[in-house]
Design a protein around this motif. Sequence first.
Motif, PDB file in Angstrom:
ATOM      1  N   ASP A 115     -25.595 159.882  19.356  1.00 62.43           N
ATOM      2  CA  ASP A 115     -24.482 160.360  18.530  1.00 62.43           C
ATOM      3  C   ASP A 115     -23.608 161.388  19.244  1.00 62.43           C
ATOM      4  O   ASP A 115     -22.501 161.679  18.777  1.00 62.43           O
ATOM      5  N   GLU A 116     -24.083 161.932  20.345  1.00 62.60           N
ATOM      6  CA  GLU A 116     -23.306 162.938  21.077  1.00 62.60           C
ATOM      7  C   GLU A 116     -22.354 162.334  22.102  1.00 62.60           C
ATOM      8  O   GLU A 116     -21.618 163.058  22.766  1.00 62.60           O
ATOM      9  N   LEU A 117     -22.365 161.023  22.214  1.00 59.21           N
ATOM     10  CA  LEU A 117     -21.476 160.347  23.163  1.00 59.21           C
ATOM     11  C   LEU A 117     -20.090 160.195  22.535  1.00 59.21           C
ATOM     12  O   LEU A 117     -19.964 159.833  21.364  1.00 59.21           O
ATOM     13  N   SER A 118     -19.060 160.487  23.318  1.00 58.27           N
ATOM     14  CA  SER A 118     -17.687 160.391  22.816  1.00 58.27           C
ATOM     15  C   SER A 118     -17.373 158.950  22.408  1.00 58.27           C
ATOM     16  O   SER A 118     -17.928 157.997  22.977  1.00 58.27           O
ATOM     17  N   PRO A 119     -16.473 158.777  21.437  1.00 56.83           N
ATOM     18  CA  PRO A 119     -16.115 157.424  20.997  1.00 56.83           C
ATOM     19  C   PRO A 119     -15.565 156.546  22.126  1.00 56.83           C
ATOM     20  O   PRO A 119     -15.885 155.357  22.200  1.00 56.83           O
ATOM     21  N   THR A 120     -14.750 157.104  23.014  1.00 56.27           N
ATOM     22  CA  THR A 120     -14.199 156.289  24.103  1.00 56.27           C
ATOM     23  C   THR A 120     -15.292 155.857  25.081  1.00 56.27           C
ATOM     24  O   THR A 120     -15.280 154.719  25.561  1.00 56.27           O
ATOM     25  N   ALA A 121     -16.231 156.745  25.346  1.00 57.60           N
ATOM     26  CA  ALA A 121     -17.335 156.400  26.241  1.00 57.60           C
ATOM     27  C   ALA A 121     -18.229 155.343  25.592  1.00 57.60           C
ATOM     28  O   ALA A 121     -18.687 154.402  26.258  1.00 57.60           O
ATOM     29  N   LYS A 122     -18.464 155.479  24.298  1.00 52.36           N
ATOM     30  CA  LYS A 122     -19.292 154.514  23.578  1.00 52.36           C
ATOM     31  C   LYS A 122     -18.644 153.129  23.618  1.00 52.36           C
ATOM     32  O   LYS A 122     -19.320 152.125  23.873  1.00 52.36           O
ATOM     33  N   THR A 123     -17.340 153.082  23.401  1.00 53.03           N
ATOM     34  CA  THR A 123     -16.621 151.802  23.439  1.00 53.03           C
ATOM     35  C   THR A 123     -16.723 151.168  24.824  1.00 53.03           C
ATOM     36  O   THR A 123     -16.949 149.961  24.949  1.00 53.03           O
ATOM     37  N   MET A 124     -16.582 151.984  25.856  1.00 49.46           N
ATOM     38  CA  MET A 124     -16.684 151.474  27.223  1.00 49.46           C
ATOM     39  C   MET A 124     -18.071 150.881  27.467  1.00 49.46           C
ATOM     40  O   MET A 124     -18.205 149.772  27.980  1.00 49.46           O
ATOM     41  N   LEU A 125     -19.119 151.613  27.089  1.00 45.47           N
ATOM     42  CA  LEU A 125     -20.483 151.132  27.310  1.00 45.47           C
ATOM     43  C   LEU A 125     -20.771 149.888  26.480  1.00 45.47           C
ATOM     44  O   LEU A 125     -21.490 148.990  26.940  1.00 45.47           O
ATOM     45  N   GLN A 126     -20.230 149.811  25.276  1.00 45.52           N
ATOM     46  CA  GLN A 126     -20.413 148.605  24.468  1.00 45.52           C
ATOM     47  C   GLN A 126     -19.775 147.398  25.146  1.00 45.52           C
ATOM     48  O   GLN A 126     -20.316 146.296  25.082  1.00 45.52           O
ATOM     49  N   SER A 127     -18.660 147.623  25.818  1.00 47.58           N
ATOM     50  CA  SER A 127     -18.024 146.515  26.543  1.00 47.58           C
ATOM     51  C   SER A 127     -18.894 146.063  27.715  1.00 47.58           C
ATOM     52  O   SER A 127     -18.902 144.882  28.060  1.00 47.58           O
ATOM     53  N   PHE A 128     -19.637 146.979  28.314  1.00 49.88           N
ATOM     54  CA  PHE A 128     -20.557 146.625  29.403  1.00 49.88           C
ATOM     55  C   PHE A 128     -21.753 145.844  28.872  1.00 49.88           C
ATOM     56  O   PHE A 128     -22.305 144.987  29.556  1.00 49.88           O
ATOM     57  N   ASN A 129     -22.180 146.171  27.660  1.00 49.76           N
ATOM     58  CA  ASN A 129     -23.436 145.664  27.109  1.00 49.76           C
ATOM     59  C   ASN A 129     -23.481 144.141  27.033  1.00 49.76           C
ATOM     60  O   ASN A 129     -24.509 143.540  27.344  1.00 49.76           O
ATOM     61  N   GLY A 130     -22.391 143.513  26.629  1.00 49.01           N
ATOM     62  CA  GLY A 130     -22.377 142.057  26.540  1.00 49.01           C
ATOM     63  C   GLY A 130     -22.604 141.404  27.893  1.00 49.01           C
ATOM     64  O   GLY A 130     -23.371 140.446  28.013  1.00 49.01           O
ATOM     65  N   GLU A 131     -21.947 141.917  28.909  1.00 44.92           N
ATOM     66  CA  GLU A 131     -22.117 141.364  30.246  1.00 44.92           C
ATOM     67  C   GLU A 131     -23.540 141.593  30.758  1.00 44.92           C
ATOM     68  O   GLU A 131     -24.125 140.717  31.388  1.00 44.92           O
ATOM     69  N   LEU A 132     -24.104 142.752  30.463  1.00 46.72           N
ATOM     70  CA  LEU A 132     -25.464 143.041  30.903  1.00 46.72           C
ATOM     71  C   LEU A 132     -26.464 142.084  30.256  1.00 46.72           C
ATOM     72  O   LEU A 132     -27.390 141.604  30.919  1.00 46.72           O
ATOM     73  N   ARG A 133     -26.278 141.794  28.977  1.00 50.47           N
ATOM     74  CA  ARG A 133     -27.174 140.841  28.298  1.00 50.47           C
ATOM     75  C   ARG A 133     -27.023 139.439  28.886  1.00 50.47           C
ATOM     76  O   ARG A 133     -28.013 138.736  29.107  1.00 50.47           O
TER      77      ARG A 133
END
Length: 146
Positions: A115-133
């Motif tokens: 919950d301490e991660l900034s919204p922009t950073a969270k969005t960026m990491l979520q975009s990475f997550n699909g490719e990682l899976r």
Amino acid sequence: MTNDKSISILNDVLETLVDSRDGYEKAAEVADRDTFKQFFSRRAASRNGMVTKAQAEIRHLGGEPVDEGTILAKAHRMFLSISAAVQDNDEAAVEAVDDGEEHLRNKVGDAIANDELSPTAKTMLQSFNGELRADGRLIDHLEASV
């Protein structure tokens, strides 16, 4: 939520992204089959793109991105070189990247859940997550072929 916490979380992920990129580069070096070499090289380029985006986000938040991976990963790549010398290089390369990718997926998932991660950073990491899976599924297929 402070930028300092987001920077810390992102730098932790960044170290693992650097490890992943470097691991794929090493796997491309030790693999025997051209198809494996090409796959690992493409994944290294993809991870490099993620590294660049994470570095930019850290700078955007006012931080300084780390520029190296972890010592443990460096030791793992050395082990990969030794392992490749004594066994099927393709098998050694696939096993090494599989272990690293699972660790990266967990690291990114934990960061997204923080919950301490900034919204922009969270969005960026979520975009990475699909490719990682998707990469994880591809690596599973590679494992089945060696």
